[in-house]
Motif scaffolding. Structure first.
Motif, PDB file in Angstrom:
ATOM      1  N   GLN A   1     -52.540  30.914  16.183  1.00  0.00           N
ATOM      2  CA  GLN A   1     -52.948  29.897  15.212  1.00  0.00           C
ATOM      3  C   GLN A   1     -52.061  28.658  15.325  1.00  0.00           C
ATOM      4  O   GLN A   1     -52.521  27.527  15.122  1.00  0.00           O
ATOM      5  N   LEU A   2     -50.789  28.852  15.692  1.00  0.00           N
ATOM      6  CA  LEU A   2     -49.890  27.717  15.883  1.00  0.00           C
ATOM      7  C   LEU A   2     -50.275  26.943  17.146  1.00  0.00           C
ATOM      8  O   LEU A   2     -50.322  25.701  17.132  1.00  0.00           O
ATOM      9  N   LEU A   3     -50.564  27.650  18.218  1.00  0.00           N
ATOM     10  CA  LEU A   3     -50.960  26.986  19.464  1.00  0.00           C
ATOM     11  C   LEU A   3     -52.234  26.170  19.269  1.00  0.00           C
ATOM     12  O   LEU A   3     -52.322  25.016  19.706  1.00  0.00           O
ATOM     13  N   ARG A   4     -53.234  26.765  18.602  1.00  0.00           N
ATOM     14  CA  ARG A   4     -54.473  26.023  18.341  1.00  0.00           C
ATOM     15  C   ARG A   4     -54.202  24.832  17.436  1.00  0.00           C
ATOM     16  O   ARG A   4     -54.794  23.761  17.599  1.00  0.00           O
ATOM     17  N   GLY A   5     -53.303  25.023  16.479  1.00  0.00           N
ATOM     18  CA  GLY A   5     -52.971  23.924  15.579  1.00  0.00           C
ATOM     19  C   GLY A   5     -52.319  22.762  16.308  1.00  0.00           C
ATOM     20  O   GLY A   5     -52.618  21.596  16.025  1.00  0.00           O
ATOM     21  N   ILE A   6     -51.429  23.058  17.250  1.00  0.00           N
ATOM     22  CA  ILE A   6     -50.762  22.011  18.028  1.00  0.00           C
ATOM     23  C   ILE A   6     -51.792  21.208  18.818  1.00  0.00           C
ATOM     24  O   ILE A   6     -51.776  19.969  18.818  1.00  0.00           O
ATOM     25  N   LEU A   7     -52.701  21.908  19.500  1.00  0.00           N
ATOM     26  CA  LEU A   7     -53.729  21.227  20.294  1.00  0.00           C
ATOM     27  C   LEU A   7     -54.658  20.405  19.409  1.00  0.00           C
ATOM     28  O   LEU A   7     -55.020  19.273  19.744  1.00  0.00           O
ATOM     29  N   THR A   8     -55.024  20.977  18.268  1.00  0.00           N
ATOM     30  CA  THR A   8     -55.922  20.263  17.356  1.00  0.00           C
ATOM     31  C   THR A   8     -55.242  19.022  16.787  1.00  0.00           C
ATOM     32  O   THR A   8     -55.859  17.946  16.705  1.00  0.00           O
ATOM     33  N   GLN A   9     -53.973  19.167  16.411  1.00  0.00           N
ATOM     34  CA  GLN A   9     -53.247  18.012  15.865  1.00  0.00           C
ATOM     35  C   GLN A   9     -53.104  16.909  16.914  1.00  0.00           C
ATOM     36  O   GLN A   9     -53.159  15.718  16.588  1.00  0.00           O
ATOM     37  N   PHE A  10     -52.945  17.298  18.172  1.00  0.00           N
ATOM     38  CA  PHE A  10     -52.863  16.342  19.273  1.00  0.00           C
ATOM     39  C   PHE A  10     -54.116  15.470  19.313  1.00  0.00           C
ATOM     40  O   PHE A  10     -54.040  14.237  19.406  1.00  0.00           O
ATOM     41  N   PHE A  11     -55.284  16.102  19.225  1.00  0.00           N
ATOM     42  CA  PHE A  11     -56.537  15.347  19.264  1.00  0.00           C
ATOM     43  C   PHE A  11     -56.772  14.581  17.964  1.00  0.00           C
ATOM     44  O   PHE A  11     -57.236  13.434  17.977  1.00  0.00           O
ATOM     45  N   TYR A  12     -56.428  15.215  16.825  1.00  0.00           N
ATOM     46  CA  TYR A  12     -56.679  14.531  15.555  1.00  0.00           C
ATOM     47  C   TYR A  12     -55.853  13.252  15.428  1.00  0.00           C
ATOM     48  O   TYR A  12     -56.370  12.195  15.042  1.00  0.00           O
ATOM     49  N   VAL A  13     -54.546  13.332  15.730  1.00  0.00           N
ATOM     50  CA  VAL A  13     -53.702  12.148  15.595  1.00  0.00           C
ATOM     51  C   VAL A  13     -54.173  11.064  16.556  1.00  0.00           C
ATOM     52  O   VAL A  13     -54.171   9.871  16.218  1.00  0.00           O
ATOM     53  N   GLY A  14     -54.609  11.461  17.754  1.00  0.00           N
ATOM     54  CA  GLY A  14     -55.181  10.493  18.680  1.00  0.00           C
ATOM     55  C   GLY A  14     -56.375   9.785  18.069  1.00  0.00           C
ATOM     56  O   GLY A  14     -56.519   8.558  18.171  1.00  0.00           O
ATOM     57  N   ALA A  15     -57.235  10.552  17.394  1.00  0.00           N
ATOM     58  CA  ALA A  15     -58.408   9.960  16.740  1.00  0.00           C
ATOM     59  C   ALA A  15     -57.994   9.034  15.613  1.00  0.00           C
ATOM     60  O   ALA A  15     -58.491   7.904  15.496  1.00  0.00           O
ATOM     61  N   GLN A  16     -57.089   9.488  14.760  1.00  0.00           N
ATOM     62  CA  GLN A  16     -56.677   8.683  13.602  1.00  0.00           C
ATOM     63  C   GLN A  16     -56.051   7.364  14.028  1.00  0.00           C
ATOM     64  O   GLN A  16     -56.363   6.307  13.468  1.00  0.00           O
ATOM     65  N   VAL A  17     -55.161   7.416  15.010  1.00  0.00           N
ATOM     66  CA  VAL A  17     -54.489   6.204  15.459  1.00  0.00           C
ATOM     67  C   VAL A  17     -55.492   5.240  16.085  1.00  0.00           C
ATOM     68  O   VAL A  17     -55.445   4.027  15.828  1.00  0.00           O
ATOM     69  N   CYS A  18     -56.406   5.754  16.895  1.00  0.00           N
ATOM     70  CA  CYS A  18     -57.417   4.889  17.506  1.00  0.00           C
ATOM     71  C   CYS A  18     -58.296   4.226  16.445  1.00  0.00           C
ATOM     72  O   CYS A  18     -58.568   3.019  16.507  1.00  0.00           O
ATOM     73  N   VAL A  19     -58.748   5.011  15.479  1.00  0.00           N
ATOM     74  CA  VAL A  19     -59.644   4.484  14.441  1.00  0.00           C
ATOM     75  C   VAL A  19     -58.973   3.347  13.682  1.00  0.00           C
ATOM     76  O   VAL A  19     -59.565   2.275  13.485  1.00  0.00           O
ATOM     77  N   SER A  20     -57.740   3.540  13.240  1.00  0.00           N
ATOM     78  CA  SER A  20     -57.072   2.545  12.399  1.00  0.00           C
ATOM     79  C   SER A  20     -56.504   1.385  13.203  1.00  0.00           C
ATOM     80  O   SER A  20     -56.640   0.223  12.809  1.00  0.00           O
ATOM     81  N   SER A  21     -55.882   1.678  14.341  1.00  0.00           N
ATOM     82  CA  SER A  21     -55.140   0.657  15.066  1.00  0.00           C
ATOM     83  C   SER A  21     -56.038  -0.425  15.655  1.00  0.00           C
ATOM     84  O   SER A  21     -55.628  -1.581  15.768  1.00  0.00           O
TER      85      SER A  21
END
Length: 424
Positions: free
Chosen positions: A247-267
């Motif tokens: 669950q930690l490994l999946r969370g790390i990968l998911t957070q990697f993609f989510y933060v990429g999405a959030q930064v792209c959307v706002s920036s």
């Protein structure tokens, strides 16, 4: 001598006061790192103009900031393990203040590389704060309500984001910027003066932020924390096996993609708004403020909804809706897409803290190192913006380039679905 209930009341009141004061200070950290992170969407178009950059080059502003989370997360976790949360937080506040103060000489030198260095130092300090504050909020109470509690604290991150975009942004972006045609009419002397004014506008906001960071660091120094609520060495962790913690490994990968999405959307929102609708950058900052107001509202409402809906269910629903809104932004565009952005920010609001808390759930003494790994995943914010910038330069369309965050939301929906069906 045995104390009576009446004798113990003053002690309990003092204990509660210490706990409340410390908690308020820790929650303030969520507000503070939002001020710097959410000025990036303002810095990108501003430095793009001041330094005469391409979209790809301007995306390095995001990269310089978010790559610090990958580089510094483990050292921050080790400091937290060795010296405890309080000293790690003070270190982060002072380091971030140094980065903010470096904006003054960077503006004087007009060096884009100097700005990137200042951003890296600033973000390095913020990495200490995120690595410390997030796990603190998850262990501060019942583990079953950790996601809701972290969402509540993260709502103050949304408040900081709103203030940065709606008010501090006005100190950076001028209401009337000169067009390329107007710049061609200026004499070399007046042109130099114009660009000098663009750099000068960056000094005061970051000097103000640096001063606030130093002030909060002093408050942490003089505040007495309860050892029961600020775990230091007692919660130290050794090595952690990601294979044994799926669950930690999946969370790390998911957070990697989510933060990429959030930064792209706002920036890149201001670039999207100005290119797709033709509005000025100054007017676009008002919409950016609405975006982050929606984000803040979503955080508060999300923490309330989680009292009745499981976090993993809400994450899956919100991620699915976000994919639909991204399709509208990419395929339809126009001024109506700005309202899709506002809705998108609302549904993104719960994702980071929910992914974080689900990933480190039940890690026990491995929580600090698990938290460091989750913070390292923020490097997605350094990786995906240059991809978006390259795609924008390649196609000549910022709208098409928003395919990048669209794709990033798919793993988030998948993570929510897997957590929903109880996959270990």
């Amino acid at each position: 001598m045995k104390l009576t209930a009446a004798d113990s009341m003053p002690y309990q009141k003092e204990k509660n006061r210490v706990f409340l004061g410390g908690t308020v200070l820790v929650i303030s950290l969520f507000f503070l790192w939002a001020l710097t992170a959410n000025l990036l969407p303002i810095l990108i178009p501003h430095l793009k103009k001041a330094c005469r950059l391409s979209v790809l080059e301007s995306s390095l502003i995001d990269s310089a900031y978010w790559i610090a989370y990958f580089v510094i997360a483990i050292p921050a976790g080790l400091v937290m393990k060795r010296f405890g949360y309080k000293r790690a937080i003070i270190t982060g506040l002072l380091l971030a203040a140094v980065g903010a103060f470096l904006f003054y000489p960077a503006a004087e030198s007009r060096s884009f590389a100097f700005f990137l260095f200042a951003l890296f130092i600033l973000a390095s300090g913020m990495t200490f704060l995120e690595t410390s504050a997030n796990p603190f909020m998850t262990i501060l109470g019942d583990p079953a309500t950790a996601s809701g509690r972290l969402n509540f604290a993260q709502a103050f991150n949304g408040l900081g984001a709103f203030i940065a975009s709606m008010f501090l942004s006005k100190l950076i972006i001028a209401e009337k910027l000169k067009t390329p045609a107007e710049l061609e009419q200026l004499s070399p002397e007046n042109l130099d003066h114009y660009y000098s004014s663009l750099f000068h506008q960056l000094k005061f906001p970051y000097l103000l932020i640096g001063t606030i960071l130093v002030g909060v660091a002093i408050l942490f120094m003089i505040t007495r924390f309860s050892s029961n609520h600020i775990p230091g060495k007692d919660h130290a962790a050794g090595k952690i096996s990601l294979a044994a913690q799926p669950q930690l490994l999946r969370g790390i990968l998911t957070q990697f993609f989510y933060v990429g999405a959030q930064v792209c959307v706002s920036s890149f929102f201001i670039l999207y708004a100005t290119s797709v609708t033709g509005m000025t950058e100054y007017a676009a900052t008002n919409y950016l403020g609405l975006l982050l107001l929606s984000f803040m509202t979503g955080r508060y409402l999300g923490s309330f909804i989680m009292k009745y809906v499981k976090p993993e269910n809400l994450l899956w629903i919100y991620a699915s809706v976000s994919i639909l809104l991204m399709l509208f932004i990419v395929l339809i565009g126009g001024k109506s897409a700005l309202w899709a952005f506002i809705g998108l920010e609302f549904f993104m609001s719960i994702m980071y803290p929910t992914i974080f808390s689900l990933a480190i759930r039940n890690l026990g003494n491995n929580t600090p190192i698990g938290s460091s790994y989750m913070v390292m995943a923020i490097i997605g914010g350094a990786i995906f913006p240059p991809i978006l910038g390259y795609l924008s330069d390649l196609t000549g369309s910022i709208r098409i380039a928003y395919l990048v965050p669209l794709i990033c939301f798919i793993p988030v929906a998948w993570f929510g679905w897997q957590a929903r069906i109880g996959k270990p």
